[in-house]
Scaffold this active site. Sequence first.
Site, mmCIF file in Angstrom:
data_model
loop_
_atom_site.group_PDB
_atom_site.id
_atom_site.type_symbol
_atom_site.label_atom_id
_atom_site.label_comp_id
_atom_site.label_asym_id
_atom_site.label_seq_id
_atom_site.Cartn_x
_atom_site.Cartn_y
_atom_site.Cartn_z
ATOM 1 N N SER A 225 14.647 21.455 -16.093
ATOM 2 C CA SER A 225 13.400 22.177 -16.291
ATOM 3 C C SER A 225 13.700 23.466 -17.034
ATOM 4 C CB SER A 225 12.769 22.477 -14.925
ATOM 5 O OG SER A 225 11.875 23.571 -15.036
ATOM 6 N N LYS B 110 15.845 21.719 -10.909
ATOM 7 C CA LYS B 110 15.184 20.436 -11.182
ATOM 8 C C LYS B 110 16.061 19.463 -11.959
ATOM 9 C CE LYS B 110 11.457 19.244 -10.551
ATOM 10 N NZ LYS B 110 10.128 19.553 -11.031
ATOM 11 N N GLU C 201 9.346 8.349 -16.871
ATOM 12 C CA GLU C 201 7.932 8.703 -17.044
ATOM 13 C C GLU C 201 7.445 8.289 -18.436
ATOM 14 O OE1 GLU C 201 7.403 12.919 -15.804
ATOM 15 O OE2 GLU C 201 9.267 12.559 -14.729
ATOM 16 N N HIS D 265 0.835 -1.220 0.000
ATOM 17 C CA HIS D 265 0.000 0.000 0.000
ATOM 18 C C HIS D 265 0.860 1.255 0.000
ATOM 19 C CE1 HIS D 265 -3.303 -2.711 1.246
ATOM 20 N NE2 HIS D 265 -2.358 -3.263 1.982
#
Length: 463
Positions: free
Chosen positions: A279, A285, A292, A158
Site C-alpha cells: 500500500s 499491507k 482482484e 452461503h
Amino acid sequence: MNPAIPPWGGRFHDKPDALLKRFSESVSFDRRLYRQDIRGSIAHATMLQEAGLLSIQERDEIVRGLRQIEQEIEQGAFPWSIDWEDLHMNIERALTARTPAGAKLHTGRSRNDQVATSLRLWVKDEIDKDRKAIRAVQQALLDWAERDSDVLIPGYTHLQRAQPVLLAHHLLAYVEMLSRDSDRLRDARRRADVLPLGSGALAGSTLPLDRRRVAELLHFSQVARNSMDAVSDRDFAVEYLAALALLGTHLSRFAEDLILWSTSEFGFVSLPEAFTTGSSLMPQKRNPDVLELIRGKAARLSGNLLSLLTLLKGLPLTYNRDLQEDKEPMFDSADTILGSLQILAALIPGIVVHRDRCNRASSDPALLATDLVDWLVNHGVAFRDAHHAVGRLVALAESRNVALSELAPEDVAPLHPDLPAEWAQLWNPTAAIAKRRTEGSSRPSFVRAEIERWRREWSAEPL
Ligand code: ARG
C-alpha cells in the site's frame, strides 16, 4: 493500387474526407491479423494459379512479395497507413507496389470473405493457445492438490462453514470447471473451422475458383455452404467470446476464494510475495491486487460478449460495416484471458497453506452435525426426526456455550441408546471424511483417484 485514386476504385471523383478516413479505418487494430491474412492470400494465389487465373510467375511474385511484407511487419518496418482503410488494403497496396501481379491477387475475392477467413483462422489459433494456457492452470491446481493432499478445510455454503472437505477436493472443483471451458473452446473451434473464402462479396463468383483446394491449403475442415451466411456469420466469434466470458467467470470465482483464504480472517493461505502488492500509505499491507484484477477482468470478458451480441442483433444480411466492430472486443478478450491464465499458472505454485489454521477451522464439531444425523439414520432413526433432534442438540450446546462434542452422555442418550458409547469418536474430521462413500465426494481415496485420473487423461491427450 494507384495511390493517386481512392483505394476503392474508379467510381469516385472526390478524395475521402480526412474525417471519414480516421473514423472508419480499422488498420490500427486489425493489423494484428496479418499472419492469418497473408496465409489466406497465399492459399488464394496458389489456387488462382491452379485454376489458370494466374501464371506461375505471377503466383511466385505474389507469394514472394507477401512473405517479404510479412517479414517487414514482423520487424516493425511496414508503413501502415490509414489511407488504406484496413490491413487487407494495406497489404494489397504494398504488394502491388512490389509487383504488378499484385493487382490480380484480389481476383474472385471480396474483403467480406477475406476478413471472415482471416478472423476464423485467428480464432482457431487463439483457441489452441487458450486451451494450452488452461491446461497449465489445471496442472498447477493439481500439483497443489497433491502437495497438500491431507489438508482439510471447511467447505462453505452461503459463505458459512458447512462440512469439512479436503482442500484438494475444493481445488479439483476448479479443475472440473476449467475442463468444461476447454471442451467448450474445442467445440467453438469446430464451428470456426469453416472456410468463407470463395463466397465473394455475398453471392459467390463466376470464376472457376476451387474452394475445396483453398480449404485444404488453410487446414479448414469444411467450406461454407452458403455464401451469404459465410460473409455475415459471426456465430463463431460469439461462441468464442461466450466461452471466454464463462472461463473468466470461473477464474474470477477462484480468485475470490483465494482472496478470502488469504485474509487474516480466514488465514488459510499466504500468497507469494512476488504476486502481491503493498500500500502507498499503510506499511503493513500486502494486497491481492492481481486476483482482484482477474475478478475485475471477468467483467470485460462478459462486456465484450454482450458488445458482439448487441452488434449483431439488428443486422440485415449480409455484410454490414458494423461488423468491423467485432474485432476489438475479440482481441481484448483474447489478451485478457491469456493474461489471467498466465498469472494464475505462475502464482499458484507459490501459495503457502497454513495447516494449523485450516486444521482449526475444519475441526469445529458443528461441521459434523450432518454426520451425526447420518449416524442416527444408519441406526434406524427417520431422517426428519434425526435432523430435528440434532438441531435441538446444537441449540442446547449453543445455550451452554460449549461445542457440540462437549455435550454430556446423558444429553445425547435420548437420541439413541447406543449414541453415548460412540459419542467421543464422532468428532474427528479426518475420520469423518473417510466415511464418505458417494461417488464424487471428498473421501480421500476418491480424491486421490481423481488426481491420478486427471494425470492419465492429460498424458493421453497432451495439447
Ligand atoms: N475492415 C473491414 C472489416 O473489418 C473489412 C471488410 C470491409 N468490407 C467492406 N465492404 N467495406 O470488417
